[in-house]
Motif scaffolding. Sequence first.
Motif, PDB file in Angstrom:
ATOM      1  N   ASP A   1      29.702  58.875 103.229  1.00  0.00           N
ATOM      2  CA  ASP A   1      29.941  57.486 103.628  1.00  0.00           C
ATOM      3  C   ASP A   1      28.746  56.607 103.270  1.00  0.00           C
ATOM      4  N   ALA A   2      27.541  57.161 103.338  1.00  0.00           N
ATOM      5  CA  ALA A   2      26.359  56.397 102.943  1.00  0.00           C
ATOM      6  C   ALA A   2      26.398  56.065 101.454  1.00  0.00           C
ATOM      7  N   ALA A   3      26.895  57.003 100.642  1.00  0.00           N
ATOM      8  CA  ALA A   3      27.057  56.730  99.214  1.00  0.00           C
ATOM      9  C   ALA A   3      28.098  55.636  98.992  1.00  0.00           C
ATOM     10  N   VAL A   4      29.206  55.732  99.722  1.00  0.00           N
ATOM     11  CA  VAL A   4      30.252  54.703  99.620  1.00  0.00           C
ATOM     12  C   VAL A   4      29.698  53.335 100.013  1.00  0.00           C
ATOM     13  N   ASN A   5      28.958  53.298 101.101  1.00  0.00           N
ATOM     14  CA  ASN A   5      28.388  52.027 101.557  1.00  0.00           C
ATOM     15  C   ASN A   5      27.404  51.453 100.546  1.00  0.00           C
ATOM     16  N   TYR A   6      26.709  52.326  99.840  1.00  0.00           N
ATOM     17  CA  TYR A   6      25.793  51.865  98.795  1.00  0.00           C
ATOM     18  C   TYR A   6      26.568  51.123  97.708  1.00  0.00           C
ATOM     19  N   TRP A   7      27.656  51.722  97.234  1.00  0.00           N
ATOM     20  CA  TRP A   7      28.446  51.053  96.198  1.00  0.00           C
ATOM     21  C   TRP A   7      28.971  49.713  96.689  1.00  0.00           C
ATOM     22  N   ILE A   8      29.375  49.668  97.928  1.00  0.00           N
ATOM     23  CA  ILE A   8      29.879  48.407  98.484  1.00  0.00           C
ATOM     24  C   ILE A   8      28.750  47.379  98.565  1.00  0.00           C
ATOM     25  N   ASP A   9      27.553  47.825  98.949  1.00  0.00           N
ATOM     26  CA  ASP A   9      26.409  46.920  99.043  1.00  0.00           C
ATOM     27  C   ASP A   9      26.038  46.328  97.686  1.00  0.00           C
ATOM     28  N   ILE A  10      26.175  47.106  96.616  1.00  0.00           N
ATOM     29  CA  ILE A  10      25.757  46.621  95.291  1.00  0.00           C
ATOM     30  C   ILE A  10      26.958  46.265  94.408  1.00  0.00           C
ATOM     31  N   LYS A  11      28.105  46.072  95.013  1.00  0.00           N
ATOM     32  CA  LYS A  11      29.326  45.890  94.218  1.00  0.00           C
ATOM     33  C   LYS A  11      29.255  44.691  93.276  1.00  0.00           C
ATOM     34  N   GLU A  12      28.407  43.737  93.588  1.00  0.00           N
ATOM     35  CA  GLU A  12      28.220  42.584  92.703  1.00  0.00           C
ATOM     36  C   GLU A  12      27.817  43.024  91.299  1.00  0.00           C
ATOM     37  N   ALA A  13      27.134  44.165  91.206  1.00  0.00           N
ATOM     38  CA  ALA A  13      26.666  44.650  89.900  1.00  0.00           C
ATOM     39  C   ALA A  13      27.772  45.309  89.083  1.00  0.00           C
ATOM     40  N   ILE A  14      28.801  45.830  89.756  1.00  0.00           N
ATOM     41  CA  ILE A  14      29.803  46.632  89.038  1.00  0.00           C
ATOM     42  C   ILE A  14      31.186  45.978  88.970  1.00  0.00           C
ATOM     43  N   ILE A  15      31.493  45.065  89.889  1.00  0.00           N
ATOM     44  CA  ILE A  15      32.773  44.361  89.811  1.00  0.00           C
ATOM     45  C   ILE A  15      32.747  43.434  88.595  1.00  0.00           C
ATOM     46  N   GLY A  16      33.790  43.487  87.793  1.00  0.00           N
ATOM     47  CA  GLY A  16      33.834  42.744  86.544  1.00  0.00           C
ATOM     48  C   GLY A  16      33.285  43.525  85.365  1.00  0.00           C
ATOM     49  N   LYS A  17      32.771  44.721  85.642  1.00  0.00           N
ATOM     50  CA  LYS A  17      32.240  45.588  84.583  1.00  0.00           C
ATOM     51  C   LYS A  17      33.102  46.850  84.424  1.00  0.00           C
ATOM     52  N   GLU A  18      34.378  46.730  84.774  1.00  0.00           N
ATOM     53  CA  GLU A  18      35.259  47.898  84.745  1.00  0.00           C
ATOM     54  C   GLU A  18      35.463  48.453  83.345  1.00  0.00           C
TER      55      GLU A  18
END
Length: 317
Positions: A113-130
């Motif tokens: 869950d900590a890994a999942v929360n990390y992705w959510i915290d930095i999602k600005e970096a990966i959303i739109g980069k699919e």
Amino acid sequence: MLVVVGSGLPRTELSDGFHVSGTKLYDSTGKAFVMRGMNHAHTWYKNDLHAAIPAIANTGANSVRIVLSNGTQWTRDDVDAVKSIISLVNDNNMIAVLEVHDATGKDDHASLDAAVNYWIDIKEAIIGKEDRVIVNIANEWHGSWSGREWADGYKQAIPKLRNAGIKNTLIVDAAGWGQQTESIAEYGTAVSEADPQRNIIFSIHMYEYAGKDAATVKANMELVLSQGLPLIIGEFGGYHQGADVDEMAVMKYGQEKGVGWLAWSWYGNSPELSYLDLAAGPSGSLTSWGNTVVNGANGIKRTSRKAGIFEMSSDFD
């Protein structure tokens, strides 16, 4: 708009990003994409990124798996750092495969869950980069050889990522430190069905158990593919923990079956694991192991093909 996706392949509509269909991964141009690359232990060598990434790209790799930290074990890679990594990898015409390493070998759901929360915290970096970033949720989470518990964890993790708006293709490592192929064969379909996008790839790490000889390598690949599930070999070596690994079989059967692979690792392994260094430093010359991966009969130079986003001028009709 339509694109030509290669000899013998059907024409297909453009997609917003990477996506899976059956056992295959397709890029945003509709081209089948088979990973040919390596791992880079960025989070332990943060100052070497601008030397390492161009050197990795120079091997012909079409993808690079980047070790990140969410801060629970090592210094956190924040959103700005991740943006910079993605930009540099993209500038070097490679696909960025990002992974969180802090949950390695752990069984507790809190670590996942900590890994999942990390992705959510930095999602600005990966959303739109699919179309250029693939997310490996947690490196080797669930060290125990227990497929049911492994599946239960990911069936909670994946919807949480999707509900947060993360649409990137997701990679799920096998249980048993990435080496228990049976966890994928028995529970992979259920894990995939937990994703409303059905955009999951499974990963085996082939070391002394999953990759010990050619028969085992072939059987493990076929076991997953026979379930209709997409597969990569997210890590492999030529030797590990006092035991041989059949790296030639990993590359040979990977080529025959269209299974992507990412060798471990560019450089910087601890002294007792230095045989896993592909290069002598961030921009150093190839080691014997590196020469096998890059210049071998089924190595990167002979089998790597860039993603369609880096070949757009020749793909459009």
